[in-house]
Design an enzyme around this catalytic site. Sequence first.
Site, short mmCIF file in Angstrom:
data_model
loop_
_atom_site.label_atom_id
_atom_site.label_comp_id
_atom_site.label_asym_id
_atom_site.label_seq_id
_atom_site.Cartn_x
_atom_site.Cartn_y
_atom_site.Cartn_z
CD GLU A 1 -11.04 48.47 -41.21
OE1 GLU A 1 -10.08 48.75 -41.95
OE2 GLU A 1 -12.23 48.72 -41.51
CG HIS B 1 -10.67 51.60 -43.71
ND1 HIS B 1 -10.23 50.32 -44.04
CD2 HIS B 1 -10.37 52.39 -44.76
CE1 HIS B 1 -9.67 50.36 -45.23
NE2 HIS B 1 -9.74 51.60 -45.70
CB CYS C 1 -11.80 50.44 -48.24
SG CYS C 1 -10.67 51.63 -49.00
#
Length: 241
Positions: free
Chosen positions: A217, A215, A114
């Site tokens: 994660e 993202h 990002c």
Amino acid sequence: MEDRPLIGITTYLDTARWGVWEDRVALLPAVYPQLVQSAGGLAVMLPPDDPERAPAAAARLDGLLVAGGPDVSPALYGLPAHPRTAATAPERDRWESALIRAALAARLPLLGVCRGMQLLNAVCGGTLVQHLPDAVGHDGHCPSPGVFAHHPVRPVPGTALAQLLPEPELPVPTYHHQAVDRLGTGLRVSARAADGTVEALESEGPGFALGVQWHPERDHDLRVVRALVSAAARQDAPSPR
């Protein structure tokens, strides 16, 4: 003892409260180190530091992950700030820019997430769209404050990312109101959203340098981070005699 590649992850620098305390802290959502650990790496945090120390820090790592966070300062790419730009992390801008330069110079495996992708583009001489709804006419990349959305991305055939993610289209978790505009030198687009927004970029040169606008994660798909850890493991391997 298992030898896992050492992956440095950049951090926020902010004020936080825990227990009876409130203080200035270097912090990182736990999902970042958990992602690196799940992908086979050993995670260490890299809070903002003197940018002159970035080459020494990079030399001790096997890989670097530049985490998400606040907007990149438009001063880094030579534009005035948009009214919606909230560039609140000058310490991170300086430190992470220096880390990215050090990683590129040393061919240290690098993943930007990002903000990390946007900063990679800026460091390479590119620019950013400072408020994406102005360009695409909708807020689908960040519809609600503090809530991750999902939308599909399309890897560009023939790129390294397309080898990692061979699906013609896949959904990803997203939360951003800025995006890559003019591409930085030595980079190529490796994924786009349906509205044309650049969703991933990678280095045209040797080594592993990748940025994703989404993202990972916040997802169960480990392929992108496993690629970073695998490249870092090769970086850490002893040279053949």
